[in-house]
Design a protein around this motif. Sequence first.
Motif, PDB file in Angstrom:
ATOM      1  N   LYS A 186       5.984  -1.609  -4.733  1.00 46.72           N
ATOM      2  CA  LYS A 186       6.427  -2.648  -3.923  1.00 46.72           C
ATOM      3  C   LYS A 186       6.410  -4.063  -4.417  1.00 46.72           C
ATOM      4  O   LYS A 186       5.680  -3.580  -5.659  1.00 46.72           O
ATOM      5  N   HIS A 227      -0.736  -9.385   4.069  1.00 44.22           N
ATOM      6  CA  HIS A 227       1.124  -8.014   4.580  1.00 44.22           C
ATOM      7  C   HIS A 227      -0.038  -6.802   3.257  1.00 44.22           C
ATOM      8  O   HIS A 227       0.449  -5.497   3.891  1.00 44.22           O
ATOM      9  N   LYS A 245      -2.417  -5.255   4.347  1.00 40.46           N
ATOM     10  CA  LYS A 245      -2.811  -4.273   5.426  1.00 40.46           C
ATOM     11  C   LYS A 245      -2.069  -3.393   6.095  1.00 40.46           C
ATOM     12  O   LYS A 245      -2.664  -2.027   6.121  1.00 40.46           O
ATOM     13  N   GLU A 246      -0.658  -4.379   6.423  1.00 38.22           N
ATOM     14  CA  GLU A 246       0.535  -3.361   6.324  1.00 38.22           C
ATOM     15  C   GLU A 246       1.253  -2.375   5.464  1.00 38.22           C
ATOM     16  O   GLU A 246       0.844  -1.369   6.543  1.00 38.22           O
ATOM     17  N   LEU A 247       1.279  -2.266   4.525  1.00 36.82           N
ATOM     18  CA  LEU A 247       1.570  -2.142   3.459  1.00 36.82           C
ATOM     19  C   LEU A 247       0.581  -1.105   2.808  1.00 36.82           C
ATOM     20  O   LEU A 247       0.646   0.460   3.015  1.00 36.82           O
ATOM     21  N   TYR A 280      -1.325   0.820   5.637  1.00 31.43           N
ATOM     22  CA  TYR A 280      -0.923   1.727   6.383  1.00 31.43           C
ATOM     23  C   TYR A 280       0.506   2.519   6.154  1.00 31.43           C
ATOM     24  O   TYR A 280       0.452   3.577   6.886  1.00 31.43           O
ATOM     25  N   CYS A 281       0.857   1.885   5.738  1.00 27.22           N
ATOM     26  CA  CYS A 281       2.990   2.173   5.813  1.00 27.22           C
ATOM     27  C   CYS A 281       2.059   3.570   4.210  1.00 27.22           C
ATOM     28  O   CYS A 281       3.179   4.247   4.742  1.00 27.22           O
ATOM     29  N   SER A 282       1.627   2.923   3.525  1.00 28.72           N
ATOM     30  CA  SER A 282       1.305   3.852   2.580  1.00 28.72           C
ATOM     31  C   SER A 282       1.052   5.275   3.349  1.00 28.72           C
ATOM     32  O   SER A 282       1.103   6.891   2.574  1.00 28.72           O
ATOM     33  N   ASP A 333       1.627   6.665   5.888  1.00 28.60           N
ATOM     34  CA  ASP A 333       3.015   7.543   6.051  1.00 28.60           C
ATOM     35  C   ASP A 333       3.041   8.991   5.351  1.00 28.60           C
ATOM     36  O   ASP A 333       3.469   9.921   6.222  1.00 28.60           O
TER      37      ASP A 333
END
Length: 158
Positions: free
Chosen positions: A79, A120, A122-124, A126-128, A130
């Motif tokens: 990212k 962002h 924390k969102e990154l 969480y997405c990792s 998946d």
Amino acid sequence: MKQICVFILVLMLTSCEYFNVKKTSSEAILNEELQTFNWNDVDVYPTFSVCDSNETKNEKTACFTQVLTTHILGYLQNKSIVVTHDVTDTISLKFQVSETGMLSLLNIEADSLIIKEIPHVKELIYCSLDSLPKVFPAIKRGQQVKTEFELPIIIHAN
């Protein structure tokens, strides 16, 4: 003869105690077992299929944490993250692996500098998770069990 009869009678009365069976309840056995049970350790830690070739418990644990850390950091490196100041800090991630092998992120502890520079993050993270490979749950005494663990991740951003 009288002495022999008295001796045999005394012997018979005292020997009966050796044949009495003490009954223990299942609750007593359970309580005794629970006291000797180490609740903070498992027989087999959660693992990924790539870690199956490792022999010892420590090697499997190290492999699990290495795969998880590498996966998260690899995702973050792909990212494009722009920061105004250099950031070198540690994020503490608290995970839970259920009895079915579901990995859940319970808590993210990050310094205020990281939150300010990468709002962002924390969102990154969480997405990792998946695209994470299948996780096999921990095993304690032949049963799959729920486990929680903490994983520190070091963030370097220039």
